[in-house]
Design a protein around this motif. Structure first.
Motif, short mmCIF file in Angstrom:
data_model
loop_
_atom_site.label_atom_id
_atom_site.label_comp_id
_atom_site.label_asym_id
_atom_site.label_seq_id
_atom_site.Cartn_x
_atom_site.Cartn_y
_atom_site.Cartn_z
N LYS A 94 18.91 -42.77 -79.42
CA LYS A 94 18.14 -42.04 -78.39
C LYS A 94 18.35 -42.61 -76.99
O LYS A 94 17.38 -42.90 -76.27
CB LYS A 94 16.66 -42.02 -78.75
N GLN B 3 18.71 -42.70 -73.22
CA GLN B 3 18.05 -41.83 -72.26
C GLN B 3 18.42 -42.21 -70.83
O GLN B 3 18.71 -43.38 -70.58
CB GLN B 3 16.52 -41.98 -72.38
N PRO B 4 18.36 -41.27 -69.89
CA PRO B 4 18.57 -41.64 -68.49
C PRO B 4 17.64 -42.78 -68.08
O PRO B 4 16.45 -42.78 -68.42
CB PRO B 4 18.22 -40.35 -67.74
N GLY B 5 18.22 -43.74 -67.37
CA GLY B 5 17.41 -44.84 -66.84
C GLY B 5 17.10 -45.95 -67.80
O GLY B 5 16.51 -46.95 -67.42
N PHE C 239 27.05 -40.36 -71.41
CA PHE C 239 26.59 -38.97 -71.30
C PHE C 239 25.14 -38.90 -70.81
O PHE C 239 24.70 -37.87 -70.31
CB PHE C 239 26.61 -38.27 -72.66
N TYR C 240 24.37 -39.95 -71.07
CA TYR C 240 22.92 -39.91 -70.83
C TYR C 240 22.48 -40.77 -69.65
O TYR C 240 21.28 -41.01 -69.48
CB TYR C 240 22.18 -40.33 -72.10
N ALA C 241 23.43 -41.25 -68.85
CA ALA C 241 23.08 -41.98 -67.63
C ALA C 241 22.09 -43.12 -67.82
O ALA C 241 21.12 -43.25 -67.07
CB ALA C 241 22.57 -40.99 -66.57
N PRO C 242 22.30 -43.99 -68.80
CA PRO C 242 21.43 -45.15 -68.89
C PRO C 242 21.61 -46.02 -67.65
O PRO C 242 22.68 -46.02 -67.04
CB PRO C 242 21.92 -45.88 -70.15
N ALA C 243 20.56 -46.76 -67.27
CA ALA C 243 20.66 -47.63 -66.09
C ALA C 243 21.58 -48.81 -66.38
O ALA C 243 22.35 -49.24 -65.52
CB ALA C 243 19.28 -48.12 -65.68
N THR D 168 27.81 -52.17 -67.69
CA THR D 168 27.29 -52.69 -66.42
C THR D 168 27.18 -54.21 -66.47
O THR D 168 27.21 -54.86 -65.43
CB THR D 168 25.91 -52.09 -66.10
#
Lengths: 346, 346, 346, 346
Positions: free
Chosen positions: D163, D165-167, D188-192, D213
Motif C-alpha cells: 500500500k 502511498q503519496p508522501g 508510481f505512487y510518489a512516496p516521499a 532517495t
C-alpha cells in the motif's frame, strides 16, 4: 474514596485513596457506576506489565456520571452519563487524526496502566471530549460496559482486521471472553461458518449458544484435520487468534486458506515461529492491533438497535466494594464459568 | 420443444420452437426445470427494449439440468444440475478479468434479449464454464432460481455499491421484488435501521416481515420529513433507489446524509435532475450498476448456510406450460400480492 | 490593523479594522505573512454567497506566524510559523472523528465566510490545534500557501475521489487553477494519460507544461469524439469536473468509461441533467466533495520531498497592502494569464 | 528444436528436444523471440525445487510469436506477437474468478516447473487466452520481457500489498533485480522517501540511479538506527522484503512504523521468528504473495506511456543459443554487475 490499588506482583487492596481532581482543562472526573475486570488486569497482577507501579489504581473499563468537567471540555457536563473508552485519545496528534487512537502520542492505553484507572469510586479521564461517549437515554448500562474494551477489541482486531465477509468461513482460536466478543461481532457480516476452537468444552458450549456453527476441542481433536474437512481442504478465509501464545498463533498458520487473513487479538509475551517457507506463496495477510476504539459509536448503534446482545458476555454481578471477591471469581473463570463480571456502585 | 416467444409489443405465445443446439464449443444445452419472470420481461413486452426482436424466446433466469456440453466445456457435464446466471461472461475479456461481467465484450445480458432465453423447455447457454453454477446436492432448487438475477442485483447494485455497514441507516425507495431483495441482503451487514419507502401498504407490510425496521408510505406521508426525524435530521447513510423513475431518484437526493451514498438499482428510461447546487458540497456518492453476478457463489453460500431465506421472495407457483397465466399474475402484482413466480418443468 | 473587507455585492475595501483577539481557549491569533485570492472570493463579491455579510474580512488561505495562543492550545505557541487550512476542524465531532472535517459541526468552511478571514494583517483561527500545520524549517512559504485550499481540493475532490490509478486514463474538464491542481496531483499515481479539456488555448498550454499528455479545446473541437478516439472508444476511467456549470457536468457524463468515475470539484449554482437512461447500466460512480483537508500533511510531505512543485501555480506577487490591485489581476485571469497570486506581508 | 534442459541439481544443457504440440484446444505454441533467466531458475538448479524433474525445459518468462493456436483459442492467432505470463490462468476456477491467478486450480506457476518452459525455441502455453498478452504495435520487445514476472512480482507483492502511498516512506530490504523492480514501481505512487537497504554498494548505486532517495549498506551500517533517524524515530510506513532469508525478514520487523505494512516478496526456504511480543500492539500488517500477474495490462500501459522504463533492468544481451554462457553471467551477478539478461532468437 475507595479504590482497587496495585501493590506489586500478586498484591492488590480495596483501600482509601485521594479523590481525583482536574489537572488539565480537558479532564473530567467521573463517578464510576459500573466497572469490570479485564484479563489484562490479571496480567498486571502477575507482574507481566512492569510499567504499572505500586500504588496504581487498576481498571480501564466502565460507565459513570460526570462529577466535574474541565473548562476546555465542550461535549460533556456535570451529570452526564458516560461510557469510558479504555483508550484515551487526544484528538490532535497524527495518530488520532487518522483514527489510530491506540497510538495517541499523549494517550493510548493509559488508564489503570500509566495513570489511575476505573476500579474506584471516582476516576479522572483525560481528553474527555475524545475519550468518552454519551449513554443514550434509557440504555442498559451493564450492556454498555462491554463497549469500553472487549467489544471494540474483538471487533476491530479480530473482525474488521480479519475482513469477515458474508458467506465466508471464520475460525476463532480461543473461546474466552475476547474470542466470544469476536464471535458475536463477526455475525454482523453473515459469514457462512464460524468455527470455534478451544480446549474447554464449557467454553465451546457457550460459543455454540453465541452463534458458532461448529466447534473443535483442540485438546482432544486434530484441529487442522477437522477444519480442513469442514472447508473442503481449503482452510478458513479468516482466522482470529484470541489466546496469545506461540502454539495458538502457529496453529492459525495451518488453518488459513490461500488468500486468507490471520487477525491477531492475543496479547503475546513471546515470539512465535512464522512458517514463511510455507506461507510465502500462499497470499496471506497477518494483522496485529491494539484496539483503537474507533468503532465504539457504531457498536453502540448495534446494541441500541438490538443487532448485538452484549449482555450475554456478563455472567456475574458484584458490588464495587466486593471487587476483591470479584477478582477471585474472574481469576478462576473455568471453575466459575465466568466470562465478564460487572461491579456496580449506585 | 415449447417456449414463450415474443412477437412484438404486447404479443407473446407459448409455442413450438426448434430445440437449441450447440453452436460454439463453450456452449451447453440446459433442460430447464425452474424459471421465473422478471420485471424486465414486462418492459420488453411493452416494447421498451427495442433490440428484442420478433421470435425471441424470453427469460434470463432459471435452474436446470445439463443436456449436452460443448467440447471445450470443462466444468460441467451431462446430468449436472445448474443455476443459470442472467449475465453471460466469456471469462477472457478485460471486463471479465476485472469482475465486471455485465460489460463482457461477448456476453453481458444477452439471454432472452439478444439470444434465446430460459422460458423454454431447453436453452443454449454460451460460455457455460463462466456463466453457470453447480446446484449443491440436496439444495432447494426453487430458492436457487433467485440467484439468477434478483438477489445478485439487489445485493451488488444496492447493498455492495451502497456500502451498507454495521450500525448504519439504510433507506430503500421501492418495496417491489428488487427493493425487497436489497432489504434481505442488506441484513448481511447488520445496519441499525432499514427504512422502506413505497406508496403501497401491502408491500410495506411485506417489507416489515422481511426485516425493515421502519416503513414510510410516501403517497400519504412526507418521506423526507419522516426520514429526517428518524435520523436526527441527518439523513440515511445509504439510500437505495429501487424504482427507476425521475421522481424516486430525486427523492433519494433529499434523503441522503452528508458523506452518504445513493446506490441506483432502478432501470431508468429518462434522465433525472441532479441537484448539484445542494449536493456539490455534501460529499456524497452516486452509483449505477448493471449486475455483474460476481457475488453469486457468495450468495449461494449464504443460502446454504441459512443466512438468507431467498424463498421468501416466491409467492406463486405454476407449471412451465402455464406461463401465460403466470405472466398475467405477475403483471398484476399488486392485485395478486405477487413477488416472484416459479415455473416448474419436471 | 488593515484588512480586505466585503461591503455587499461588488464592494470591497482595504481598510482599518480592529485587531482580532482570542475568544475561545482553542483559538490563536496569526500574523499573516502570505495570503492569496480564491475563485470563491470572486463568487462572494458577485453576491453568490449570501451568508457573507457586510463588514466581513475575506480570505481563507494563508501562511503566518502565531502572535498569541489560547490556553487550551497545546500544539502551537507564539512565534511558530503555520499553514492555515481553509477548513476549521473542531477535532471532536463525529464528522471530524471520521476525517470529514468539511462538515465539522462547529467549523468547516467558516474563514472569510461566517467569521473574519485571512486577507488581513492578523486573523483569529479557531480550533488551532486541528486547523493549522507547522511550516517545516527552511520551507518556501509561497509554495505552502497552496496547501490552504487549492491543492487539497484538487487532490481530495478530484484525484482521491476519482481513484486515479497507475496506467489509467484521466480526463479533466476545466484547466483553471483548480483543474491544474488536480492535474499536478493526479501525477502522484502515474496515470498513462491525462487529457485536459478547456476552451482557452493559453490554459491548455499551461496544462501541457504541467504534465497533461493531451489537450482538447472544446470550443473548437468535439471533445467527446476526440476523447473516444484517444481511448479506443471506451472513455476515461476518471473524469474530473473542475468548472461548476451544467454543460461541463453533462459533458463529463459522455466522457466516462463503463466502470469509471466522475469526480466533481466544481462549485455548482444550478442543477444538471443526469442521463440515467444511459448511465443506469454503465456501472459508474459520481462523487461530490467539499474539501476536508485531511490530505494536507501528506501533501506537505510531497512538496518537501520535491514530488510536487506547487509554486508552478503562482503567477503573480503583490504586497498585501496592494490587494485591491491583486483582485483586479485575478478577476481578469485570462487577460493577465493569472493562476494564483501571492500577497506578502513581511 | 533446441532448449535449455534441467538434468538434476547442478546439471543443465542446451540440447535437442521435440518441438511442442497442441494438447488441449486452449493451448498455443509460441516461437520464443526473447526470454530471460530468473533467480528462481538458479534455485531449481541448486535442487531447491524438487518437483522439477530431470528433462524439464526451464524458463517462465518471454516474448514470442504465435506459431499455432488450439481451436478453442479466440483471442490469439498465428503470427500474433505475445507476452508470456509466468502464471498460467485457466480463467474459470474460483481463484481465477477473483483475480488470484497464482492459485489457479489447473495453472499457477507451472511453466518451467511442472511443464516445459520458455528457455527454448518453442514452447506450449496452456490457457492461452488468459495467460498471454498482445505486444502493442511498435513496442520494444526487450522491455516487455520484464512483464512476464519481475515487474508484476515487484509491483503486486511489494508495492500493491505494501500500500505505497503519496508522501509515505518506503524501505526496501534487498537491492537485487526484484527489489529494484519494487523500487521502480513504487514510484508510481510518489512516496516521499524510498530507502534501499543492501550489503552491496554497487547495487545501492544502481538503486540511487533508479530513484532511491536514500541507501543504507547494512553490512557496514546499523540499518535500524539509520532508518529511525531518517524517519524521526517512527519507522517506515511500508517495508518490502526482497531477499528471502530469516535475517532480512526479522530486520523488516524492526523497521516498520506503527500502523505500517511488511510486504514480503522473498522466496523463503526457512521459517523466521515473528516478534509478536513487540508487534502485537503495533497495528501492523504482514503480507505474502505469489505474483498473480493481474497487474500486467496496467504495467504494459505504464511502459507504453513512458511512466516506467523497464529496460533499465536489463544489463546483458545474449543469443538464445548462448544461454549457458548467460546463466554463467547471471549466476555471478555481483561480479558481472548483472541484473536481467535478455536472450534473443530472431
Amino acid at each position: 474514596m475507595k479504590a482497587l490499588v496495585y501493590h506489586g506482583p500478586g498484591k492488590k487492596a480495596w483501600e482509601e485513596k485521594a479523590k481525583p481532581v482536574i489537572r488539565d482543562p480537558t479532564d473530567v472526573i467521573v463517578k464510576i457506576t459500573r466497572t469490570t475486570i479485564c484479563g489484562t488486569d490479571l496480567h498486571i497482577l502477575k507482574g507481566d506489565v512492569p510499567e504499572v507501579t505500586d500504588g496504581r489504581i487498576l481498571g480501564h473499563e466502565g460507565v459513570g456520571i460526570i462529577e466535574e468537567a474541565g473548562n476546555a471540555v465542550t461535549g460533556f457536563k456535570k451529570g452526564d452519563h458516560v461510557i469510558i473508552s479504555c483508550i484515551s485519545s487526544c484528538g490532535k496528534c497524527s495518530y488520532c487524526r487518522r483514527g489510530m487512537y491506540s497510538h495517541c502520542e499523549k494517550g493510548g492505553w493509559i488508564l489503570g496502566h500509566l495513570i489511575d484507572g476505573t476500579q474506584a469510586e471516582y476516576t479522572r479521564i483525560p481528553f474527555a471530549d475524545t475519550s468518552l461517549y454519551h449513554v443514550p437515554a434509557g440504555a442498559d448500562e451493564d450492556a454498555l460496559v462491554m463497549l469500553s474494551d472487549i467489544l471494540p477489541t474483538g471487533f476491530e482486531c479480530g473482525v474488521l482486521n480479519g475482513k469477515v465477509q458474508p458467506g465466508c468461513t471464520v475460525a476463532i482460536v480461543g473461546s474466552g471472553p475476547i474470542g466470544l466478543a469476536a464471535l458475536l461481532t463477526a455475525q454482523f457480516y453473515a459469514p457462512a461458518e464460524i468455527i470455534m476452537i478451544d480446549p474447554d468444552n464449557n467454553r465451546l458450549n457457550v460459543a455454540k449458544k453465541f452463534g458458532a456453527t461448529k466447534t473443535i476441542n483442540n485438546s482432544s481433536e486434530d484441529a487442522v484435520k477437522m477444519l480442513k474437512e469442514y472447508t473442503n481442504g481449503i482452510g478458513a478465509d479468516t482466522v482470529i487468534e484470541a489466546v496469545g501464545i506461540p502454539a495458538t498463533f502457529e496453529l492459525c498458520q495451518q488453518l488459513v486458506a490461500p488468500g486468507g487473513i490471520i487477525a491477531n487479538i492475543g496479547v503475546h509475551g513471546k515470539s512465535a515461529e512464522l512458517h514463511l517457507e510455507d506461507l510465502w506463496a500462499k497470499n496471506i495477510t497477518i494483522t496485529t492491533r491494539l484496539v483503537d476504539t474507533v468503532s465504539t459509536p457504531m457498536l453502540l448503534n448495534t446494541i441500541q438497535s438490538k443487532k448485538l446482545n452484549s449482555k450475554q458476555l456478563i455472567t456475574h454481578h458484584f458490588k464495587l466494594a466486593d471487587i476483591v471477591q470479584a477478582y477471585d471469581t474472574f481469576e478462576h473463570a473455568a471453575r466459575e464459568n465466568a466470562l465478564k463480571v460487572i461491579l456496580s456502585n449506585n
